[in-house]
Structures are given as C-alpha cells and as structure tokens.
Design a protein around this motif. Sequence first.
Motif, PDB file in Angstrom:
ATOM      1  N   GLN A 371       0.806  -1.220   0.000  1.00 29.26           N
ATOM      2  CA  GLN A 371       0.000   0.000   0.000  1.00 29.26           C
ATOM      3  C   GLN A 371       0.840   1.272   0.000  1.00 29.26           C
ATOM      4  OE1 GLN A 371      -3.243   0.267  -0.462  1.00 29.26           O
ATOM      5  NE2 GLN A 371      -3.483  -1.968  -0.621  1.00 29.26           N
ATOM      6  N   VAL A 372       2.145   1.121   0.024  1.00 29.57           N
ATOM      7  CA  VAL A 372       3.013   2.309   0.145  1.00 29.57           C
ATOM      8  C   VAL A 372       3.509   2.765  -1.230  1.00 29.57           C
ATOM      9  CG1 VAL A 372       3.769   1.830   2.492  1.00 29.57           C
ATOM     10  CG2 VAL A 372       5.020   0.812   0.561  1.00 29.57           C
ATOM     11  N   PRO A 373       3.960   4.026  -1.316  1.00 26.02           N
ATOM     12  CA  PRO A 373       4.528   4.499  -2.587  1.00 26.02           C
ATOM     13  C   PRO A 373       5.688   3.601  -3.020  1.00 26.02           C
ATOM     14  CG  PRO A 373       4.343   6.313  -1.008  1.00 26.02           C
ATOM     15  CD  PRO A 373       3.989   5.059  -0.276  1.00 26.02           C
ATOM     16  N   THR A 374       5.700   3.263  -4.295  1.00 27.64           N
ATOM     17  CA  THR A 374       6.694   2.313  -4.805  1.00 27.64           C
ATOM     18  C   THR A 374       7.376   2.881  -6.047  1.00 27.64           C
ATOM     19  OG1 THR A 374       5.370   0.466  -3.992  1.00 27.64           O
ATOM     20  CG2 THR A 374       6.997  -0.046  -5.677  1.00 27.64           C
ATOM     21  N   TRP A 375       8.676   2.853  -6.034  1.00 25.28           N
ATOM     22  CA  TRP A 375       9.463   3.262  -7.202  1.00 25.28           C
ATOM     23  C   TRP A 375       9.934   1.984  -7.884  1.00 25.28           C
ATOM     24  CZ3 TRP A 375      15.027   3.207  -8.166  1.00 25.28           C
ATOM     25  CH2 TRP A 375      15.464   4.071  -9.194  1.00 25.28           C
ATOM     26  N   VAL A 376       9.624   1.850  -9.175  1.00 25.25           N
ATOM     27  CA  VAL A 376      10.034   0.659  -9.904  1.00 25.25           C
ATOM     28  C   VAL A 376      10.992   1.078 -11.005  1.00 25.25           C
ATOM     29  CG1 VAL A 376       9.262  -1.421 -11.092  1.00 25.25           C
ATOM     30  CG2 VAL A 376       7.697  -0.264  -9.524  1.00 25.25           C
TER      31      VAL A 376
END
Length: 434
Positions: A371-376
Amino acid sequence: MKNTVISTIRSLLLTLLVVSPLATAQLKDDENPIILLSEDQSFHFELLVPLSEAVAGGADINPILAAAKNLTAGDFDSWTEVFWELANQTKAQAEDPEIAYDAFNVRDTWFSTATYFRRADFYLHGNPDNPLINYFWEEQTAAFDKAMAALPVPGQRLQIPADNFTVEALWFPVSNYSDVKRPTIILGNGYDGAQEDLYHTFVVPAHARGWNAITYEGPGQPKVRRDQGLGFIPDWERVVTPVVDYLLTNQSAVVDPTRIPLLGYSFGGYFAARAAAFDPRISAILLDGGVWDAYESSYGVLPEEAQTLLNSGNATAFNELLDALIKNPETPTTTRWGAEQGIWSFNAKDAYDYFQLVKAYRVEEWIDKVQVPTWVADASSEGFYPNQSMQVAEALGDRATYHLFTGPSAYHCQTGSYQDLNRVMHSWLNKVLG
Ligand SMILES: *[C@@H]1O[C@H](CO)[C@@H](O)[C@H](O)[C@H]1NC(C)=O
Ligand SMILES: *[C@@H]1O[C@H](CO)[C@@H](O)[C@H](O)[C@H]1NC(C)=O
Ligand SMILES: *[C@@H]1O[C@H](CO)[C@@H](O)[C@H](O)[C@H]1NC(C)=O
Ligand SMILES: *[C@@H]1O[C@H](CO)[C@@H](O)[C@H](O)[C@H]1NC(C)=O
Ligand SMILES: *[C@@H]1O[C@H](CO)[C@@H](O)[C@H](O)[C@H]1NC(C)=O
Ligand SMILES: *[C@@H]1O[C@H](CO)[C@@H](O)[C@H](O)[C@H]1NC(C)=O
Ligand SMILES: *[C@@H]1O[C@H](CO)[C@@H](O)[C@H](O)[C@H]1NC(C)=O
C-alpha cells in the motif's frame, strides 16, 4: 543412449549460440550501451561492478582493467586467480605500516581489498565444498571491517535475531551524535550480491544526502548462506521485520519512523515487495528492478530442450542435461553461472530441485497488499527480468512510479551508472518522503 544425449547437447548448444533465448543475458552488440571489457558478456558485466564501486571508494580503475586484460573468456578459474592475485597485492599494501599511517589510506586500501576478494568469489559456487568459498569471505569480511572502523563515523556489524535464524546487518549512521532523527534507508541485495557492495552503491550517496542507512542479508545471501547453511526463503518479511524492529527500538533516537524506505536490488526487488506487503511500518519501497515471477526468468533462459525436460518432470534427465551444459565452456557463462549460483543460494539438492524452489518467488497473489509508494526501476537492456518491472508497476497502479533507465544507464541495476541511479531515486524519495 549416449549418442542421443550428445546430439541433444549439440543441438542445444546450437540453439544457445544461434537463436539464443539468452538474448536476455547475452545482449546483442547494439544492445550494449558501452564498449565491451571482455568478449565474455558475463565477465564484462561483472567487471563493471567493481568499476562502479570505485566511484564511492570501493576499488581503483586500472587494476580492474588490468585484471580484464588477463582473463580468459569462459574460464572461471582464470577469474578466480586474477582477482585473488589482485586482492593479495592490495592486502599487502593495506598491511604496510608506511601506508597505514592515516585513516584515509587505511579505509581506501582495505575497502578495495574487500571488493577484490568478493570478486574472486563470484564464479566459484559450482562446487559448494570448495574451501575458497569461505576463505574469500573471511578475507573480505575482515578487510571490510577494518575499513569500516576507519570511517569518520564508523559503521557497525550487527547480528539481529529473527525467528529461527540470524540476520546479518551493517549499520551506518550519518553522525556519532543522537541529536537528530533522520530518514533511514534499508538496503537489501538479491541473488548474489553482498551487503558490502551496497555500501559503495547506496550508503555513501545516502550519507551525502543526510540519510542514515542499514544493509542486511538473510537466508540465501552471502554470509547467512555460509555461516548458517540456509538457502533463500520466500516469506521475506521474516528477514526485514527484525531489521525494522532494530531501527525503531535500538536506534529510535536517530531514526525518523515516518521515513524508513526499503530498497531491493536485483532479485531483491522480490524481497522488498514481499516485506512491504506484510510490514506496514515500511514507508516506501524502491524496486530495482521489479520482479514479477522469478521462475519465469530462470525458465526463460533455458534452451527449449531443457524446458521440455523440466516440464516432463524427469529430474534425472534434466539434471544430466544441465550438468553437461554447465561443464561445457561453450555454454554462455551467464547460463552456467546462473544455474550454479541458483543451486548454491537456494541450498538446493540439484538443478531440478532449484527450479522447483524458485516457483515460490512470484508476487501476483499478494502484490495488492503493498500500500506504500513504490518506485520501480526498469532498464532498457535488462537482461535478467525482462518486462517484469512493467508488470509489477501495472499491478500497483497509482501506487507505483515507473522509471526506465536508458542510454549508458541501460544495464540491469544501472551497473556502471551509480551516480545516475542515486540521483534519480533520491529525487523520487525527496518527492514522496521529503
Ligand atoms: C596480469 O598478468 C601479468 C603478466 O602475467 C602479471 O604481471 C600481473 O600481475 C597480472 N595482473 C592481474 C591483476 O592479474
Ligand atoms: C594469495 O596469497 C595466499 C597466501 O596468503 C596464497 O596462498 C595464494 O596462493 C595467493 N594467491 C594468488 C593467486 O596469488
Ligand atoms: C565518532 O566516534 C568514533 C569512536 O567511536 C571516533 O573514532 C570518531 O572520530 C568519531 N567521529 C566524529 C566525526 O566525531
Ligand atoms: C537492541 O537492544 C536490545 C535491548 O537493549 C539488546 O538486547 C539487543 O542486543 C540490541 N540489538 C542489537 C542487534 O544490537
Ligand atoms: C524455521 O521456521 C520456518 C517457519 O516458521 C519453518 O518453516 C522452518 O522449518 C524452520 N526451520 C528450522 C530449521 O527450524
Ligand atoms: C528419465 O530419463 C532417464 C534418462 O536420463 C531415463 O533413463 C528414464 O527412463 C526417464 N524416466 C522416465 C520416467 O521417463
Ligand atoms: C517484452 O515486451 C515486449 C513489448 O511489450 C515484447 O516485444 C517482448 O517480446 C517481451 N519480452 C519478453 C521476454 O517477454
């Protein structure tokens, strides 16, 4: 029977050399953004690793290029010898009292010694009983610890108890003083890399930006695999949750609990997603790159005949074929190394067992719990998990920020471009966590 096996192998090698499904790891010339350091593409990539670490004090440039000159493509023993010799030479300098007169010399020389011993170990895991596997690691650990102790703010080696194993960690505070709570990044490596590598890749750049950092290793990773005999486990929250506990309790005076992102490097992209899905205290995750299904990646690099045998369930026949491929120096190095490293790091009985174990490392069933901000991060010459970053980013929808590295930064994990990697990821962290 023997003839059939030989002809199968021959046709397999043809498949590998001509229409390689290994196009992933064996890039075509126009997919290589830079000049090649070895005609062996795996050696080329693994030579770029210490060159990249040189930027943050982990190596010198020409000793690595000289090592490259002495290597024989496809010859794993030549790799071991060349880096062992370089490690020995650098260690002799580190032990010279005239050189060790100040802390700067001490840490530079020991950090490089540690890097060269880690490199010497890289292609060595085909025979798990080879005593050099532990010997090189003891040398790299001792060298790294001497360097770390000579930093302006010394790092600390920690053992953090988990349920039925121990997490190995390195704690790198920005300051000796506990007057400010700072953002703190948790850093985890993947299929083969060490936490010591992460110091040069991410900790030095994090410190420069005022961030504390902690690196860790769990089952399957270099020190835990050796000291505790444990292979990878898929339920990785069992590894990261004790690290978060450590930050929030033991280091509560210096850690801002609202800013604890977790980065997963390479296969670590699976581990970081898994930990965040089950530990809500992690404030954001950085996946470099995204891993959707590790089996797809391992299976995808097999030639068709091997895939067919694997699907047939005939473990004996599959193991025989893989064994022959691994022994044959004509097989691309990435395939030989990938299978050997997989068997070793998953603590598998054999190649067939490894391919069964790796099936558990897929994110589809629980990715919605992240549910957290994710950088891919994705890379246009990604060799190991092609297209998987995009799949992960699509599944996460609004929660994901997808970044494609191209040009000179196009390699897996932005190897060779750590400045670019760190500035892009920190600019994202700055946006989401301030
Ligand atoms: C490379 O080979 C030369 C000549 O054999 C030797 O003197 C040198 O020490 C080697 N260097 C490395 C890094 O292997
Ligand atoms: C490195 O030094 C050790 C002794 O400390 C020696 O046994 C080994 O042969 C040396 N390796 C190489 C490649 O020079
Ligand atoms: C931090 O503490 C260590 C001893 O634990 C000391 O050697 C070092 O000089 C200190 N560094 C700073 C910047 O105060
Ligand atoms: C964290 O603090 C507890 C309580 O003081 C201590 O028992 C434990 O050893 C510390 N953990 C580590 C990894 O140092
Ligand atoms: C450790 O715990 C896990 C999960 O609780 C369990 O599956 C595993 O068998 C245990 N291993 C040992 C060596 O006790
Ligand atoms: C599996 O392959 C082996 C050859 O490696 C063969 O002897 C055996 O009969 C096969 N088993 C089955 C069940 O097909
Ligand atoms: C990755 O995606 C591209 C286009 O989306 C496709 O052409 C390519 O075949 C895919 N590669 C793999 C290995 O799935």
